[in-house]
Enzyme design. Sequence first.
Site, PDB file in Angstrom:
ATOM      1  N   SER A   1      -4.887   8.775   7.978  1.00 27.70           N
ATOM      2  CA  SER A   1      -4.108   7.538   7.814  1.00 27.70           C
ATOM      3  C   SER A   1      -3.170   7.588   6.616  1.00 27.70           C
ATOM      4  O   SER A   1      -2.017   7.162   6.710  1.00 27.70           O
ATOM      5  CB  SER A   1      -5.047   6.341   7.692  1.00 27.70           C
ATOM      6  OG  SER A   1      -6.150   6.687   6.906  1.00 27.70           O
ATOM      7  N   LEU A   2      -3.630   8.125   5.483  1.00 26.20           N
ATOM      8  CA  LEU A   2      -2.716   8.223   4.339  1.00 26.20           C
ATOM      9  C   LEU A   2      -1.575   9.169   4.697  1.00 26.20           C
ATOM     10  O   LEU A   2      -0.422   8.954   4.328  1.00 26.20           O
ATOM     11  CB  LEU A   2      -3.455   8.707   3.085  1.00 26.20           C
ATOM     12  CG  LEU A   2      -4.516   7.767   2.494  1.00 26.20           C
ATOM     13  CD1 LEU A   2      -5.114   8.361   1.216  1.00 26.20           C
ATOM     14  CD2 LEU A   2      -3.960   6.388   2.186  1.00 26.20           C
TER      15      LEU A   2
ATOM     16  N   HIS B   1     -16.527   2.322  10.188  1.00 29.17           N
ATOM     17  CA  HIS B   1     -16.953   3.422   9.316  1.00 29.17           C
ATOM     18  C   HIS B   1     -18.471   3.445   9.324  1.00 29.17           C
ATOM     19  O   HIS B   1     -19.110   2.398   9.169  1.00 29.17           O
ATOM     20  CB  HIS B   1     -16.420   3.227   7.901  1.00 29.17           C
ATOM     21  CG  HIS B   1     -16.502   4.473   7.076  1.00 29.17           C
ATOM     22  ND1 HIS B   1     -17.697   4.998   6.653  1.00 29.17           N
ATOM     23  CD2 HIS B   1     -15.541   5.315   6.636  1.00 29.17           C
ATOM     24  CE1 HIS B   1     -17.464   6.109   5.964  1.00 29.17           C
ATOM     25  NE2 HIS B   1     -16.160   6.323   5.937  1.00 29.17           N
TER      26      HIS B   1
ATOM     27  N   ARG C   1      -9.252   7.495  15.190  1.00 24.57           N
ATOM     28  CA  ARG C   1      -8.527   8.196  14.123  1.00 24.57           C
ATOM     29  C   ARG C   1      -9.389   9.280  13.489  1.00 24.57           C
ATOM     30  O   ARG C   1     -10.553   9.049  13.141  1.00 24.57           O
ATOM     31  CB  ARG C   1      -8.130   7.184  13.042  1.00 24.57           C
ATOM     32  CG  ARG C   1      -7.438   7.791  11.848  1.00 24.57           C
ATOM     33  CD  ARG C   1      -7.144   6.713  10.827  1.00 24.57           C
ATOM     34  NE  ARG C   1      -8.382   6.139  10.339  1.00 24.57           N
ATOM     35  CZ  ARG C   1      -8.909   6.418   9.154  1.00 24.57           C
ATOM     36  NH1 ARG C   1      -8.317   7.262   8.334  1.00 24.57           N
ATOM     37  NH2 ARG C   1     -10.035   5.852   8.780  1.00 24.57           N
TER      38      ARG C   1
ATOM     39  N   GLY D   1      -9.179  10.984   1.247  1.00 20.10           N
ATOM     40  CA  GLY D   1      -8.008  11.707   0.806  1.00 20.10           C
ATOM     41  C   GLY D   1      -6.938  11.788   1.873  1.00 20.10           C
ATOM     42  O   GLY D   1      -6.869  10.952   2.764  1.00 20.10           O
TER      43      GLY D   1
ATOM     44  N   ARG E   1     -16.284  10.095  13.825  1.00 12.45           N
ATOM     45  CA  ARG E   1     -16.773   8.818  13.316  1.00 12.45           C
ATOM     46  C   ARG E   1     -17.281   7.860  14.399  1.00 12.45           C
ATOM     47  O   ARG E   1     -18.243   7.140  14.200  1.00 12.45           O
ATOM     48  CB  ARG E   1     -15.607   8.175  12.584  1.00 12.45           C
ATOM     49  CG  ARG E   1     -15.987   7.325  11.475  1.00 12.45           C
ATOM     50  CD  ARG E   1     -14.761   6.910  10.750  1.00 12.45           C
ATOM     51  NE  ARG E   1     -14.471   7.792   9.644  1.00 12.45           N
ATOM     52  CZ  ARG E   1     -13.494   7.572   8.787  1.00 12.45           C
ATOM     53  NH1 ARG E   1     -12.701   6.539   8.937  1.00 12.45           N
ATOM     54  NH2 ARG E   1     -13.291   8.391   7.785  1.00 12.45           N
TER      55      ARG E   1
ATOM     56  N   GLU F   1     -14.199  16.357   6.480  1.00 15.91           N
ATOM     57  CA  GLU F   1     -14.763  15.088   6.960  1.00 15.91           C
ATOM     58  C   GLU F   1     -15.018  15.185   8.447  1.00 15.91           C
ATOM     59  O   GLU F   1     -14.628  16.164   9.094  1.00 15.91           O
ATOM     60  CB  GLU F   1     -13.801  13.939   6.626  1.00 15.91           C
ATOM     61  CG  GLU F   1     -13.648  13.734   5.117  1.00 15.91           C
ATOM     62  CD  GLU F   1     -12.653  12.671   4.734  1.00 15.91           C
ATOM     63  OE1 GLU F   1     -12.409  11.763   5.549  1.00 15.91           O
ATOM     64  OE2 GLU F   1     -12.124  12.743   3.629  1.00 15.91           O
TER      65      GLU F   1
ATOM     66  N   ALA G   1      -9.144   3.747  -0.530  1.00 18.03           N
ATOM     67  CA  ALA G   1      -9.330   4.976   0.253  1.00 18.03           C
ATOM     68  C   ALA G   1      -9.977   6.022  -0.651  1.00 18.03           C
ATOM     69  O   ALA G   1      -9.453   6.356  -1.714  1.00 18.03           O
ATOM     70  CB  ALA G   1      -7.986   5.470   0.774  1.00 18.03           C
ATOM     71  N   GLN G   2     -11.111   6.497  -0.242  1.00 19.52           N
ATOM     72  CA  GLN G   2     -11.819   7.454  -1.092  1.00 19.52           C
ATOM     73  C   GLN G   2     -11.533   8.887  -0.664  1.00 19.52           C
ATOM     74  O   GLN G   2     -11.265   9.758  -1.473  1.00 19.52           O
ATOM     75  CB  GLN G   2     -13.327   7.195  -1.012  1.00 19.52           C
ATOM     76  CG  GLN G   2     -13.753   5.865  -1.562  1.00 19.52           C
ATOM     77  CD  GLN G   2     -15.253   5.651  -1.452  1.00 19.52           C
ATOM     78  OE1 GLN G   2     -15.960   6.440  -0.827  1.00 19.52           O
ATOM     79  NE2 GLN G   2     -15.744   4.597  -2.055  1.00 19.52           N
TER      80      GLN G   2
ATOM     81  N   HIS H   1     -13.512  -0.831   9.699  1.00 12.65           N
ATOM     82  CA  HIS H   1     -12.854  -0.025   8.671  1.00 12.65           C
ATOM     83  C   HIS H   1     -11.352   0.149   8.899  1.00 12.65           C
ATOM     84  O   HIS H   1     -10.566  -0.007   7.969  1.00 12.65           O
ATOM     85  CB  HIS H   1     -13.546   1.346   8.652  1.00 12.65           C
ATOM     86  CG  HIS H   1     -13.037   2.302   7.635  1.00 12.65           C
ATOM     87  ND1 HIS H   1     -13.076   2.022   6.288  1.00 12.65           N
ATOM     88  CD2 HIS H   1     -12.489   3.536   7.756  1.00 12.65           C
ATOM     89  CE1 HIS H   1     -12.578   3.061   5.623  1.00 12.65           C
ATOM     90  NE2 HIS H   1     -12.198   3.982   6.488  1.00 12.65           N
TER      91      HIS H   1
ATOM     92  N   GLY I   1       0.848  -1.194   0.000  1.00 13.40           N
ATOM     93  CA  GLY I   1       0.000   0.000   0.000  1.00 13.40           C
ATOM     94  C   GLY I   1       0.881   1.241   0.000  1.00 13.40           C
ATOM     95  O   GLY I   1       2.092   1.181  -0.269  1.00 13.40           O
TER      96      GLY I   1
ATOM     97  N   ALA J   1       2.163   2.975   2.382  1.00 14.52           N
ATOM     98  CA  ALA J   1       3.314   2.952   3.294  1.00 14.52           C
ATOM     99  C   ALA J   1       4.429   2.093   2.706  1.00 14.52           C
ATOM    100  O   ALA J   1       5.581   2.534   2.594  1.00 14.52           O
ATOM    101  CB  ALA J   1       2.887   2.419   4.663  1.00 14.52           C
TER     102      ALA J   1
ATOM    103  N   LYS K   1       0.790 -10.120  -0.996  1.00 11.64           N
ATOM    104  CA  LYS K   1      -0.067 -11.308  -1.009  1.00 11.64           C
ATOM    105  C   LYS K   1      -0.704 -11.636  -2.350  1.00 11.64           C
ATOM    106  O   LYS K   1      -0.867 -12.762  -2.724  1.00 11.64           O
ATOM    107  CB  LYS K   1      -1.245 -11.022  -0.074  1.00 11.64           C
ATOM    108  CG  LYS K   1      -1.118 -11.536   1.280  1.00 11.64           C
ATOM    109  CD  LYS K   1      -2.436 -11.196   1.953  1.00 11.64           C
ATOM    110  CE  LYS K   1      -2.509 -11.731   3.310  1.00 11.64           C
ATOM    111  NZ  LYS K   1      -3.790 -11.437   3.943  1.00 11.64           N
TER     112      LYS K   1
HETATM  113  C1  SIN Z   1     -13.800   8.010   3.811  1.00 14.16           C
HETATM  114  O1  SIN Z   1     -13.628   8.444   2.690  1.00 14.16           O
HETATM  115  O2  SIN Z   1     -14.834   8.162   4.457  1.00 14.16           O
HETATM  116  C2  SIN Z   1     -12.707   7.235   4.451  1.00 14.16           C
HETATM  117  C3  SIN Z   1     -11.644   8.142   4.816  1.00 14.16           C
HETATM  118  C4  SIN Z   1     -10.866   7.576   5.935  1.00 14.16           C
HETATM  119  O3  SIN Z   1     -11.148   6.470   6.395  1.00 14.16           O
HETATM  120  O4  SIN Z   1      -9.972   8.278   6.396  1.00 14.16           O
END
Ligand code: SIN
Length: 550
Positions: free
Chosen positions: A399-400, A248, A394, A53, A298, A125, A50-51, A359, A17, A19, A39
Site C-alpha cells: 500500500s505505501l 489484519h 492486498r 514498510g 493475510r 511478510e 504503518a509499521q 485494517h 498521508g 499519498a 481533518k
Molecule cells: C504490518 O506491519 O503488518 C502492516 C503492513 C501492511 O498492512 O501492509
Amino acid sequence: MNSKSHLFFDHIVIGSGIAGLSCAIRLAESGNSVAIITKRAVDDCNTKYAQGGIACVIHDEDSFDNHVADTMRAGAYLCKEDVVRKIVEAGPQAVNELINIGAHFTTRGELGDEKHKDEFDLGKEGGHTKRRVLHSGDITGEEIERILVDACHKKNNISIFEEHIAIDLITSWRLGWIGDNHCLGVYVLDSLNNEIKTVCAYTTTVATGGAGKAYLYTSNPDVACGGGVAMCYRASCQIANMEFFQFHPTILHHPDVKSFLISEAVRGEGAVLKIKNRRGELVEFMDKYHEMKSLAPRDIVARAIDNELKRSGEKCVYLDIRHLGEETLRKRFPNIFEKCIEAGINMAHALIPVVPAAHYLCGGVKTDINGFTGIDGLYAIGEVACTGLHGANRLASNSLLEALVVAKFSTSNILDQFDKIKAGFPSGHIPEWSSGDATDSDELVVISHNWDEIRRSMWDYVGIVRTDKRLQRAKTRIKNIRREIERYYWDFLITRDLIELRDILSVAEIVIDSAMRRKESRGLHFNSDYPDRNPNMDYVDTIIQKPHAR
Ligand code: SIN
C-alpha cells in the site's frame, strides 16, 4: 454557522498521508499553489501507523516478475496485471526519490550484520516469497510522514489547513450546470472556528485514506472514516470492490491498549501463531490451514484465527517470537517491544496475545493508474482509490508503494494536462454551502449511539466470515439507521461528528451492497453460503455508482 468567501488555489489535496503529501509536494514543485485539507493535525493519518514498510524489488535475488506474481496470487484473480507491473516496476525509483528527500531505511549494519552493513535490511511478510520490505525499524510510516511533512513545510506555495474536514465535493453537475462534469473544489468545515469554507481549484485530489472506523475493532486511527469514498460516491464516481475489506490478523489484545498493530514483519522474522487447547497448552494451528503456516497470506491467517476463536471460545491467539532473544527484538522491533513492555508483556519471554481487526480497504474510488476518477479535474489516490493493484486481497506492504507511485503518476498526469484542464474549467458563480434551515440539534447522544450501532453491525455481520442472512440483517439495520439520521438530524447540524457519521454510514452501505452482489468467496470476501471461488467472476469488479446527481 458562518460561511466565508471563497478561497481559490491551483490544486486541492484532501488528506495528508503518504499519498496526499507526496502529491502536494510534486504539484508544488511546478510553482502552482496547493491547499492541503486535513481533518486533524497534518500527521494524523493511517500512514503514520504503518509499521511494516514498503514492498520494493531491491535485492539481486528478487525480480519484478516475482513481486508481480506474489501480488497477483494474493489478489485472487482480481488484480489488473498491467497496473501491478507498472506500479512494481516504478517502485525502486520512487523509493530512491523518497530517500533523496531524507527518508531513512534500516540497514543490515544497524542490526549488527557487519559483513553486509551497507545493504538495506529487507523484511518479509505474509504472501511474499522473497525478502523485499524496506523498513525503518517498525515505525516506517512515521518516518515517511515526518520527512513528507517537513518537505511540505518548506514549500511556501503549499497552504496546510489542519482541523478542516471536507463535507462534500463541488461538481458542476451538482450545481446544475450544463456541459461535462467537472470538479470545482470542496466545501470544508473549519472545525475549530465552526465555519464552512468554499475552497475551489482546477484540480482536486482525494487522498483521504481508509475506512477502518466503519468496524468496531480496527487498527486504524480515528480519522479513518471513509470520507473520500463517501464524497466521491455522492459525486457519482464509480466505487469498486468494496466487499474486500482486509482484516489484519494480529492486533494486540489488551484491555488498556487500543488498536495497536503487531506487524506482520514479526511473523516474517519467524513468530508462530498459537492457541490454548483444552488442557491450557499453547499449540500451533496454522499448519491446518496453509502450507506457508503462520506466514500465509493475510486473508487466510485472519480467517483461520477467526475460526479457531469461534471453535474454541478463546478470546485471543498468541504470537511466539521468543526465539529471537531480547537484544535482536529490541533492535528490529523497538516500537512494538516498548509498547508490549508498557502492556506488561516482554516479548522475549512471553507470548503476545492478538486478535484480528479491520485494517485496509482494498476497494475504493475506481481510478486509472493516474488516479483519474472519470470526472474532469477529480483524482483519487492511495487507500481511498481502487486502481486494480490489490485485487481481492492486498499483499502486505504494497500500500505505501502504491500510494507513492500513483501519487507520482497522478501529478505528472495533472501537470501535463494542466493547461487543458484550466481552459476547460467552467465559469460561473459557485454558491456557498447551504445548510437549509439549520438549527442546532439536541440529539448529540443519538449521533454517538448510531455511530456505535453501525460499527457493531459491520463487525458482527459483515466481518471476516459472511453469510447471506448476516448481510441482509446488516442491511436492514443500516437502512433503519439511515432513516433515523435523515429524519432527525441530517440537515440540522454540521459538526465533525455528524460528517463522520454520514461517511461511515455510506461506507457501510456500499460495503454491504458490494458483498451482497458477490455470490462467491474470493480473497478477503468469504461468504459461507458460497464457499468457493467462481471462475466466471475472475477479473470482474463489483461496481456501485449513484445515479448522476445533476
Ligand atoms: C504490518 O506491519 O503488518 C502492516 C503492513 C501492511 O498492512 O501492509
